[in-house]
Design a protein around this motif. Sequence first.
Motif, mmCIF file in Angstrom:
data_model
loop_
_atom_site.group_PDB
_atom_site.id
_atom_site.type_symbol
_atom_site.label_atom_id
_atom_site.label_comp_id
_atom_site.label_asym_id
_atom_site.label_seq_id
_atom_site.Cartn_x
_atom_site.Cartn_y
_atom_site.Cartn_z
ATOM 1 N N GLU A 100 0.834 -1.208 0.000
ATOM 2 C CA GLU A 100 0.000 0.000 0.000
ATOM 3 C C GLU A 100 0.867 1.256 0.000
ATOM 4 O O GLU A 100 0.530 2.255 -0.645
ATOM 5 N N GLN A 101 1.985 1.217 0.724
ATOM 6 C CA GLN A 101 2.899 2.366 0.755
ATOM 7 C C GLN A 101 3.478 2.620 -0.641
ATOM 8 O O GLN A 101 3.580 3.761 -1.081
ATOM 9 N N TYR A 102 3.856 1.527 -1.318
ATOM 10 C CA TYR A 102 4.372 1.665 -2.680
ATOM 11 C C TYR A 102 3.315 2.263 -3.604
ATOM 12 O O TYR A 102 3.586 3.204 -4.349
ATOM 13 N N GLU A 103 2.108 1.697 -3.564
ATOM 14 C CA GLU A 103 1.059 2.175 -4.456
ATOM 15 C C GLU A 103 0.730 3.637 -4.202
ATOM 16 O O GLU A 103 0.543 4.408 -5.134
ATOM 17 N N GLU A 104 0.697 4.038 -2.929
ATOM 18 C CA GLU A 104 0.439 5.435 -2.604
ATOM 19 C C GLU A 104 1.530 6.338 -3.180
ATOM 20 O O GLU A 104 1.245 7.382 -3.772
ATOM 21 N N ALA A 105 2.778 5.937 -3.019
ATOM 22 C CA ALA A 105 3.891 6.751 -3.530
ATOM 23 C C ALA A 105 3.875 6.804 -5.063
ATOM 24 O O ALA A 105 4.106 7.868 -5.654
ATOM 25 N N GLY A 109 13.051 3.882 4.241
ATOM 26 C CA GLY A 109 12.863 3.817 2.804
ATOM 27 C C GLY A 109 12.894 2.365 2.368
ATOM 28 O O GLY A 109 13.743 1.599 2.815
ATOM 29 N N THR A 110 11.950 1.980 1.526
ATOM 30 C CA THR A 110 11.842 0.569 1.146
ATOM 31 C C THR A 110 12.306 0.285 -0.272
ATOM 32 O O THR A 110 12.241 -0.848 -0.714
ATOM 33 N N VAL A 111 12.775 1.286 -0.984
ATOM 34 C CA VAL A 111 13.196 1.082 -2.372
ATOM 35 C C VAL A 111 14.642 0.594 -2.387
ATOM 36 O O VAL A 111 15.574 1.359 -2.200
#
Length: 130
Positions: free
Chosen positions: A19-24, A50-52
């Motif tokens: 969800e965090q990825y999709e939001e970003a 940071g998850t990237v």
Amino acid sequence: MRIGLFHSIHWPAGSDPSEQYEEALTQACHADVLGFDSVWLTEHHVSRHGTVSDSLMVLAHLAARTSTVRLGTAVSVLPLHHPLHFAEAAATVDSCDAQDWGVLLRAAAREIMSSLDLFAREVLPVVREM
């Protein structure tokens, strides 16, 4: 003046990383539609800050979803990447991206050279023996 979006894609405790990825990514697409000049992603490893871990992969995804915004790496930790692979991956994203492209590197020239030297001394001999 140029306006850009800088993203680390945080992963707060108790949240869903997808969800965090999709939001970003949605924010980056909105930035494109709203006329922002750029979207920059940081690279982080083993961190909720940071998850990237592979910003080039995420930027390739964004290149397919955006049309005018400039995409780039805000931080790339070069000692953690094979230099040739990183260069090829950046060139691939550049080929897929009709917009301008940028790579900012988080390593001083000395660090890069020492990483390449270590790679040449420690990794290449092992690969050659295989």
